[in-house]
Design an enzyme around this catalytic site. Sequence first.
Site, PDB file in Angstrom:
ATOM      1  N   LYS A 182      71.471   6.618  42.779  1.00  0.00           N
ATOM      2  CA  LYS A 182      72.346   7.248  43.634  1.00  0.00           C
ATOM      3  C   LYS A 182      73.823   6.442  43.866  1.00  0.00           C
ATOM      4  O   LYS A 182      73.552   5.551  44.743  1.00  0.00           O
ATOM      5  CB  LYS A 182      71.796   7.808  44.842  1.00  0.00           C
ATOM      6  N   GLY A 235      73.553  -1.896  50.980  1.00  0.00           N
ATOM      7  CA  GLY A 235      74.533  -0.972  51.824  1.00  0.00           C
ATOM      8  C   GLY A 235      74.505  -1.831  53.042  1.00  0.00           C
ATOM      9  O   GLY A 235      74.098  -2.971  53.385  1.00  0.00           O
ATOM     10  N   SER A 236      74.777  -0.902  54.247  1.00  0.00           N
ATOM     11  CA  SER A 236      74.812  -1.524  55.452  1.00  0.00           C
ATOM     12  C   SER A 236      73.428  -1.592  55.913  1.00  0.00           C
ATOM     13  O   SER A 236      72.322  -1.173  55.843  1.00  0.00           O
ATOM     14  CB  SER A 236      75.316  -0.536  56.581  1.00  0.00           C
ATOM     15  N   THR A 237      73.493  -2.791  56.961  1.00  0.00           N
ATOM     16  CA  THR A 237      72.054  -3.107  57.682  1.00  0.00           C
ATOM     17  C   THR A 237      71.600  -2.008  58.354  1.00  0.00           C
ATOM     18  O   THR A 237      70.179  -1.610  58.385  1.00  0.00           O
ATOM     19  CB  THR A 237      72.348  -4.294  58.697  1.00  0.00           C
ATOM     20  N   GLU A 238      72.444  -0.975  59.165  1.00  0.00           N
ATOM     21  CA  GLU A 238      72.097  -0.101  59.920  1.00  0.00           C
ATOM     22  C   GLU A 238      71.253   0.925  58.649  1.00  0.00           C
ATOM     23  O   GLU A 238      69.913   1.346  59.208  1.00  0.00           O
ATOM     24  CB  GLU A 238      73.065   0.863  60.327  1.00  0.00           C
ATOM     25  N   GLY A 240      70.171   0.479  55.921  1.00  0.00           N
ATOM     26  CA  GLY A 240      68.575  -0.443  55.522  1.00  0.00           C
ATOM     27  C   GLY A 240      67.730  -0.239  56.093  1.00  0.00           C
ATOM     28  O   GLY A 240      66.394   0.045  56.044  1.00  0.00           O
ATOM     29  N   GLU A 257      69.472  -5.256  50.315  1.00  0.00           N
ATOM     30  CA  GLU A 257      70.575  -6.236  50.300  1.00  0.00           C
ATOM     31  C   GLU A 257      71.723  -5.758  51.266  1.00  0.00           C
ATOM     32  O   GLU A 257      72.451  -4.638  51.158  1.00  0.00           O
ATOM     33  CB  GLU A 257      71.345  -6.133  48.979  1.00  0.00           C
ATOM     34  N   CYS A 291      80.441  -7.768  50.696  1.00  0.00           N
ATOM     35  CA  CYS A 291      79.282  -8.143  51.420  1.00  0.00           C
ATOM     36  C   CYS A 291      79.227  -9.608  51.792  1.00  0.00           C
ATOM     37  O   CYS A 291      78.894 -10.245  52.773  1.00  0.00           O
ATOM     38  CB  CYS A 291      77.974  -7.917  50.859  1.00  0.00           C
ATOM     39  N   GLU A 390      80.255  -7.612  60.985  1.00  0.00           N
ATOM     40  CA  GLU A 390      81.021  -7.354  59.892  1.00  0.00           C
ATOM     41  C   GLU A 390      82.095  -6.502  59.937  1.00  0.00           C
ATOM     42  O   GLU A 390      81.878  -5.248  60.149  1.00  0.00           O
ATOM     43  CB  GLU A 390      80.057  -6.809  58.808  1.00  0.00           C
TER      44      GLU A 390
END
Length: 487
Positions: A182, A235-238, A240, A257, A291, A390
Site C-alpha cells: 500500500k 512512516g510516522s511513529t504515531e 507505527g 521504521e 526520516c 520531527e
Amino acid sequence: MTDMLATTRPGKLIINGEAVDAATGRTFRTMNPATEEAICEVAEAGPEDVDRAVKAARAAFDGGPWARMRPAERQRILFRLGDLILEHADELGRLETLDNGKPIFESRQIDAPMAANCFHYFAGWATKLAGETLPVQPAFFTYTLREPLGVVGAIIPWNFPMIMVGWKCAPALAAGNCVVLKPAELTPLTAIRIGELALEAGLPPGVLNVLPGKGSVAGEAMVRHPGVDKITFTGSTEVGKHIMKTGADTVKKVTLELGGKSPNIVFADADLEAAVRGATTGIFYGKGEVCAAGSRLLVESSVHDEFVAKLAERAKRLVPADPLDPKTRLGALVSAAQMEKVLGYVDTGVSEGAKLVAGGKRQPVGGKGYFVQATVLDQVDNRMRVAQEEIFGPVLAVIRFEDVEDAVRKGNDSPYGLAAGVWTRDVNKAHAVARRLQAGTVWVNAYNFYDAGMPFGGYKASGFGRDLGPESLREYTQVKSVWISIE
Ligand code: TAP
C-alpha cells in the site's frame, strides 16, 4: 499541464496480475505539489480489495507458482525487474517528481537507481538463503530450514515512494513471500508502475499486489486481515504505534521504521568546508522530508560562528525551483498540510528564542506550489520543540556544544535514534563517538549514504527491525527446526 497528463494514465489497483478498479468504483485524485494541479485519478482500495489481494497473495504462496518456483528462477525475475526499473528510470523519475515534488535530479538520478539496486541486490539472495545443520545429539540428524513468512503487507510513506517499494518488496520477494503493497495516498504512481513492471519481468499473478488508498481504510484493513502474516511499515511513529497495537489481535509480525531527529555533529577539528556541504545536504536533500535528515546540527562552540555564517550563506543560495528542471536542488513539499506544518515549526522556533539566519518563508515558483525556503534556525536549545520534534521539512536547528561529552549527551537527548553524523579529522574520536551514539546508522565525514547491502533502521522511538542488507532477510523469514531420529 497538458504534457503532464499525456504521460500519466489513471492509476488502477493491481490484484492477482491484473489492473483493476476498486470494488466500490471509488477513485481519488493525486496532485502535483509544485503546481497544485491534479495529475490523474487513482483507484481507491477498500477492505474488499484488500481481501481480494490477500487471497490472491495467499494462493500464489500456498503451493502456488511462487512457492514452487526454483530460487534461481525467482532470482532471474527479480534481477529482470531491477533492469526494467533502470530502463524506465526517466518515466519513473518523472512520475515521482510530479507526485512528490522532489527535484527530478533526485528522483531520476538517485531514487530510481536505488530502487533498481534493491532488486538487483536481493535477487542474489534468493539463491543463498539457507538453514544450518546443527549436530546437537548423536541420536538425531538435526537441521534448520529458513522459510518465508507467507503474505507480507507493506505500508509505505510518501517521501521516497519508489525507493520504499525496493526496500520492502525486494527482500520480501527474494525470501519467497508474496506481498500486498500500500503506497501512501499522496504518492501512489511509481508503486503502481513498478507493479506493472514486475508483471512484465515475469512475476506470477498474485505475488505482488498494489493497493493505492487511504491508510485509515486500506492500510487498517491490511493490518487487521488474518491472512496477512507480517506488516512491514515505514512512516510516522504515531501510526507505527497504532499498527503495533492493532496487529496484536492477529499476532502479526511487525517491523517499524519510524521518525527521526538525527544529530549531525561537527567537531572543531573537522574539514569545515566538507562539513558545511554535509550539513547542507544532510537537511535539505529531499526537501528535508527524510526520516534520517540531519535536522539537529550540533556545532562545537569554538567554530560555531564561522560555521553558521557559511551554512546560512549556502542555504540562501539553495533556492526552490521547478522540480522538473534538472538543475533544481530544492523542490516542493509534498502537500499544503506539510508546508503549513513546517512553517508552523519555524514560527514555534522563533517564539522559543531561536534566531532565523536563513529562509523561513514559503516561496512559490511561478506563483504556485508548496515550496519552502532552505531554513536555518540558530541558537537552538536542545530542549526546544524544534530540537525534539520531527519537522520533516527543510528546517535545520543549530545547537552549540562544548566538548565530546556534551556532544554525545545532546546527540542522544532525543526520543528518536535513527541516524547520526560525525565530522572530525580525529579517527579515535570518530570511532569512540560512533559507538556512543544511540542511532541505527552513523556516518563519519559523510551524510545520507545508503546501499541495498547495508542495514538501515532505528534505535529507540525510531522503530525496530532493519531494512536492507542481509539483516533485513531475517525480517521476512522464519526458522524451522527439524529433528530426525536416526537410531
Ligand atoms: P504516516 O502518516 O505514518 O503514513 C505512512 C503510511 O501509513 C502511509 O501509507 C499511510 O497511508 C499509512 N497509514 C496511515 N494510517 C494508517 C493506519 N491506521 N493503518 C495502516 N496504515 C496507515 O507517515 P507519512 O507522513 O506518510 O511519512 C512521514 C513519516 O515517515 C515521518 O515520520 C518519517 O520520519 C517516516 N519515515 C521513516 C523512514 C524510516 S526508514 N525510518 C523512512 C521514511 C519516512 P496514507 O498516507 O495513504 O494515509
